[in-house]
Write a protein that holds these residues in place. Structure first.
Motif, PDB file in Angstrom:
ATOM      1  N   GLU A 105       4.036  60.553  24.665  1.00  0.00           N
ATOM      2  CA  GLU A 105       3.689  61.191  26.058  1.00  0.00           C
ATOM      3  C   GLU A 105       4.392  60.549  27.258  1.00  0.00           C
ATOM      4  N   ASN A 106       4.714  59.320  27.320  1.00  0.00           N
ATOM      5  CA  ASN A 106       5.380  58.924  28.444  1.00  0.00           C
ATOM      6  C   ASN A 106       6.701  58.377  28.214  1.00  0.00           C
ATOM      7  N   GLY A 107       7.501  58.817  27.612  1.00  0.00           N
ATOM      8  CA  GLY A 107       9.170  58.576  27.455  1.00  0.00           C
ATOM      9  C   GLY A 107       9.515  58.346  26.184  1.00  0.00           C
ATOM     10  N   TYR A 108      10.638  58.466  25.963  1.00  0.00           N
ATOM     11  CA  TYR A 108      11.135  57.794  24.466  1.00  0.00           C
ATOM     12  C   TYR A 108      12.484  57.495  24.415  1.00  0.00           C
ATOM     13  N   ARG A 109      12.925  56.675  23.691  1.00  0.00           N
ATOM     14  CA  ARG A 109      14.298  56.358  23.194  1.00  0.00           C
ATOM     15  C   ARG A 109      15.054  57.071  22.243  1.00  0.00           C
ATOM     16  N   VAL A 110      16.221  57.700  22.427  1.00  0.00           N
ATOM     17  CA  VAL A 110      17.013  58.237  21.409  1.00  0.00           C
ATOM     18  C   VAL A 110      18.195  57.317  20.938  1.00  0.00           C
ATOM     19  N   ILE A 111      18.210  57.500  19.694  1.00  0.00           N
ATOM     20  CA  ILE A 111      19.532  56.436  19.349  1.00  0.00           C
ATOM     21  C   ILE A 111      19.985  57.120  17.852  1.00  0.00           C
ATOM     22  N   ILE A 112      21.585  57.219  17.854  1.00  0.00           N
ATOM     23  CA  ILE A 112      22.339  57.435  16.883  1.00  0.00           C
ATOM     24  C   ILE A 112      23.003  56.396  16.673  1.00  0.00           C
ATOM     25  N   ASN A 113      22.968  55.747  15.322  1.00  0.00           N
ATOM     26  CA  ASN A 113      23.652  54.733  14.709  1.00  0.00           C
ATOM     27  C   ASN A 113      24.920  55.313  14.030  1.00  0.00           C
ATOM     28  N   GLN A 114      26.014  54.773  14.662  1.00  0.00           N
ATOM     29  CA  GLN A 114      27.367  55.154  13.864  1.00  0.00           C
ATOM     30  C   GLN A 114      28.102  53.994  13.281  1.00  0.00           C
ATOM     31  N   GLY A 115      27.975  53.801  12.012  1.00  0.00           N
ATOM     32  CA  GLY A 115      28.711  52.821  11.342  1.00  0.00           C
ATOM     33  C   GLY A 115      27.740  51.705  10.975  1.00  0.00           C
ATOM     34  N   GLU A 116      28.172  50.718  10.117  1.00  0.00           N
ATOM     35  CA  GLU A 116      27.278  49.593   9.542  1.00  0.00           C
ATOM     36  C   GLU A 116      27.253  48.825  10.645  1.00  0.00           C
ATOM     37  N   ASP A 117      28.053  48.515  11.554  1.00  0.00           N
ATOM     38  CA  ASP A 117      28.261  47.509  12.639  1.00  0.00           C
ATOM     39  C   ASP A 117      27.181  47.825  13.663  1.00  0.00           C
ATOM     40  N   ALA A 118      26.816  49.183  13.791  1.00  0.00           N
ATOM     41  CA  ALA A 118      25.620  49.525  14.558  1.00  0.00           C
ATOM     42  C   ALA A 118      24.427  49.660  13.985  1.00  0.00           C
ATOM     43  N   GLY A 119      24.261  49.280  12.719  1.00  0.00           N
ATOM     44  CA  GLY A 119      23.040  49.156  11.920  1.00  0.00           C
ATOM     45  C   GLY A 119      22.663  50.393  11.261  1.00  0.00           C
ATOM     46  N   GLN A 120      23.661  51.271  11.080  1.00  0.00           N
ATOM     47  CA  GLN A 120      23.427  52.678  10.207  1.00  0.00           C
ATOM     48  C   GLN A 120      23.360  52.084   8.577  1.00  0.00           C
ATOM     49  N   THR A 121      22.352  52.418   8.234  1.00  0.00           N
ATOM     50  CA  THR A 121      21.925  52.291   6.805  1.00  0.00           C
ATOM     51  C   THR A 121      21.907  53.411   5.796  1.00  0.00           C
ATOM     52  N   VAL A 122      21.412  54.575   6.158  1.00  0.00           N
ATOM     53  CA  VAL A 122      21.610  55.570   5.691  1.00  0.00           C
ATOM     54  C   VAL A 122      22.871  56.583   6.339  1.00  0.00           C
ATOM     55  N   PHE A 123      23.846  56.990   5.442  1.00  0.00           N
ATOM     56  CA  PHE A 123      24.886  57.507   5.962  1.00  0.00           C
ATOM     57  C   PHE A 123      24.874  59.079   5.584  1.00  0.00           C
ATOM     58  N   HIS A 124      23.882  59.673   6.489  1.00  0.00           N
ATOM     59  CA  HIS A 124      23.681  60.844   6.641  1.00  0.00           C
ATOM     60  C   HIS A 124      23.217  61.226   8.037  1.00  0.00           C
ATOM     61  N   HIS A 142      21.556  60.947  11.773  1.00  0.00           N
ATOM     62  CA  HIS A 142      20.278  61.430  11.871  1.00  0.00           C
ATOM     63  C   HIS A 142      20.232  60.684  13.345  1.00  0.00           C
ATOM     64  N   ILE A 143      19.048  61.186  14.092  1.00  0.00           N
ATOM     65  CA  ILE A 143      18.693  60.784  15.335  1.00  0.00           C
ATOM     66  C   ILE A 143      17.363  59.886  15.188  1.00  0.00           C
ATOM     67  N   HIS A 144      17.237  58.772  15.727  1.00  0.00           N
ATOM     68  CA  HIS A 144      15.893  58.157  15.754  1.00  0.00           C
ATOM     69  C   HIS A 144      15.434  58.561  17.220  1.00  0.00           C
ATOM     70  N   ILE A 145      14.208  58.839  17.291  1.00  0.00           N
ATOM     71  CA  ILE A 145      13.176  58.867  18.196  1.00  0.00           C
ATOM     72  C   ILE A 145      12.025  57.898  18.390  1.00  0.00           C
ATOM     73  N   LEU A 146      12.145  56.957  19.501  1.00  0.00           N
ATOM     74  CA  LEU A 146      11.251  55.753  19.558  1.00  0.00           C
ATOM     75  C   LEU A 146      10.374  56.066  20.800  1.00  0.00           C
ATOM     76  N   GLY A 147       9.060  55.874  20.427  1.00  0.00           N
ATOM     77  CA  GLY A 147       8.418  55.737  21.818  1.00  0.00           C
ATOM     78  C   GLY A 147       6.923  55.338  21.165  1.00  0.00           C
ATOM     79  N   GLY A 148       5.957  55.843  22.223  1.00  0.00           N
ATOM     80  CA  GLY A 148       4.561  55.555  21.891  1.00  0.00           C
ATOM     81  C   GLY A 148       4.262  53.977  22.350  1.00  0.00           C
ATOM     82  N   GLN A 149       5.081  53.619  23.180  1.00  0.00           N
ATOM     83  CA  GLN A 149       4.913  52.100  23.600  1.00  0.00           C
ATOM     84  C   GLN A 149       5.792  52.073  24.880  1.00  0.00           C
ATOM     85  N   ASN A 150       5.758  51.130  25.628  1.00  0.00           N
ATOM     86  CA  ASN A 150       6.675  50.653  26.820  1.00  0.00           C
ATOM     87  C   ASN A 150       8.043  50.071  26.094  1.00  0.00           C
TER      88      ASN A 150
END
Length: 116
Positions: free
Chosen positions: A81-100, A102-110
């Motif tokens: 309801e009150n905003g969210y963070r959008v993340i796309i990890n690009q490569g292993e150094d960025a934390g990508q673990t599944v190499f398809h 994908h876009i992370h949507i994180l929220g539900g908290q400050n």
């Protein structure tokens, strides 16, 4: 729809592995992450297999654009309801673990400035 036989997200897209779906259409599937990094953590997965932003051709750019345009609706459907963070990890150094790609949507908290 071009999918990879061994990719876990492609297996989810084919229905071989169950997921907690939030949204689905002909271009993408959004489902809750099984290892959430926030109170609400949804993954938006294009229905075409490519690993990185750097691999995008014209077709993939259009697909990622459609995914990005749907994020506000997906966030609302997920209960954010009150905003969210959008993340796309690009490569292993960025934390990508599944190499398809994908876009992370994180929220539900400050998310605060300490949570990147």
């Amino acid at each position: 729809m071009s999918l990879d036989e061994n990719c876990i997200f492609c297996k989810i897209l084919r229905g071989e592995i169950p997921s907690d779906k939030v949204y689905e259409d002909g271009d993408m599937l959004a489902f809750r992450d099984i290892h959430p990094q926030a109170k609400v953590h949804v993954l938006c997965v294009p229905k075409s297999h490519f690993s990185y932003l750097s691999e995008m051709g014209e077709k993939e750019r259009g697909l990622v654009g459609k995914c990005m345009a749907k994020l506000p609706e997906i966030a609302r459907l997920a209960g954010i309801e009150n905003g969210y963070r959008v993340i796309i990890n690009q490569g292993e150094d960025a934390g990508q673990t599944v190499f398809h790609l994908h876009i992370h949507i994180l929220g539900g908290q400050n998310m605060g400035e300490n949570l990147l």
